[in-house]
Design a protein around this motif. Structure first.
Motif, short mmCIF file in Angstrom:
data_model
loop_
_atom_site.label_atom_id
_atom_site.label_comp_id
_atom_site.label_asym_id
_atom_site.label_seq_id
_atom_site.Cartn_x
_atom_site.Cartn_y
_atom_site.Cartn_z
N VAL A 92 121.51 11.83 4.17
CA VAL A 92 121.18 13.00 4.98
C VAL A 92 119.93 12.64 5.77
O VAL A 92 118.93 12.20 5.19
CB VAL A 92 120.95 14.26 4.13
CG1 VAL A 92 120.56 15.43 5.02
CG2 VAL A 92 122.19 14.58 3.32
N TYR A 93 119.99 12.82 7.05
CA TYR A 93 118.88 12.48 7.94
C TYR A 93 118.16 13.77 8.35
O TYR A 93 118.78 14.73 8.80
CB TYR A 93 119.39 11.73 9.17
CG TYR A 93 119.74 10.30 8.86
CD1 TYR A 93 120.86 9.99 8.10
CD2 TYR A 93 118.94 9.24 9.31
CE1 TYR A 93 121.18 8.69 7.78
CE2 TYR A 93 119.26 7.92 9.01
CZ TYR A 93 120.38 7.66 8.24
OH TYR A 93 120.69 6.36 7.92
N TYR A 94 116.84 13.74 8.17
CA TYR A 94 116.01 14.91 8.44
C TYR A 94 115.04 14.62 9.57
O TYR A 94 114.45 13.54 9.64
CB TYR A 94 115.20 15.29 7.20
CG TYR A 94 116.02 15.77 6.04
CD1 TYR A 94 116.48 14.87 5.07
CD2 TYR A 94 116.34 17.11 5.88
CE1 TYR A 94 117.22 15.30 3.99
CE2 TYR A 94 117.09 17.55 4.80
CZ TYR A 94 117.52 16.64 3.86
OH TYR A 94 118.25 17.07 2.79
N CYS A 95 114.85 15.60 10.40
CA CYS A 95 113.85 15.55 11.45
C CYS A 95 112.57 16.21 10.94
O CYS A 95 112.62 17.19 10.19
CB CYS A 95 114.38 16.31 12.66
SG CYS A 95 113.25 16.43 14.06
N ARG A 96 111.45 15.68 11.37
CA ARG A 96 110.16 16.21 10.96
C ARG A 96 109.23 16.29 12.15
O ARG A 96 109.24 15.39 13.01
CB ARG A 96 109.53 15.32 9.89
CG ARG A 96 108.19 15.81 9.34
CD ARG A 96 107.59 14.75 8.42
NE ARG A 96 106.41 15.23 7.71
CZ ARG A 96 105.59 14.45 7.01
NH1 ARG A 96 105.84 13.15 6.91
NH2 ARG A 96 104.55 14.96 6.39
#
Length: 117
Positions: A92-96
């Protein structure tokens, strides 16, 4: 408050490419850092790449050359171009986003990337 909306995840075969996008809205200071992180079940979330509002980039060494981060400041959007994908990129790729003045820290909801034949 800042809202981050990711898109572009999905299923891709090994060797394929995907482009993730993350659009930010809300109170965004001109000085900030946006980045991509990823997480697999049972492991800690890890940095993939990040980019400052000035365009300075940081990559995890193992992904250099395959992944490219970029941003459009006018659109408050950050991108992650992923090439030559491997099964181990499944996560799962998360943006921050971290606002530079207040150091307020925001995360997106995550987007699934699955690399499988």
């Amino acid at each position: 408050q800042v809202q981050l909306v990711e898109s572009g995840g999905g299923l891709v075969q090994p060797g394929g490419s995907l482009r993730l996008s993350c659009a930010a809205s809300g109170t965004i200071f001109s000085i900030n850092v946006m980045g991509w992180y990823r997480q697999v079940p049972g492991k800690a979330r890890e940095l993939v790449a990040r980019v400052t509002n000035g365009g300075s980039t940081t990559y995890v060494d193992s992904l250099k050359g395959r992944f490219t981060i970029s941003r459009d400041n006018a659109k408050n959007t950050v991108y992650l171009q992923m090439n030559s994908l491997k099964t181990e990129d499944t996560a799962v790729y998360y943006c921050r986003l971290v606002n530079g003045i207040t150091a307020d820290d925001y995360w997106g909801q995550g987007t699934q990337v699955t690399v499988s034949s």
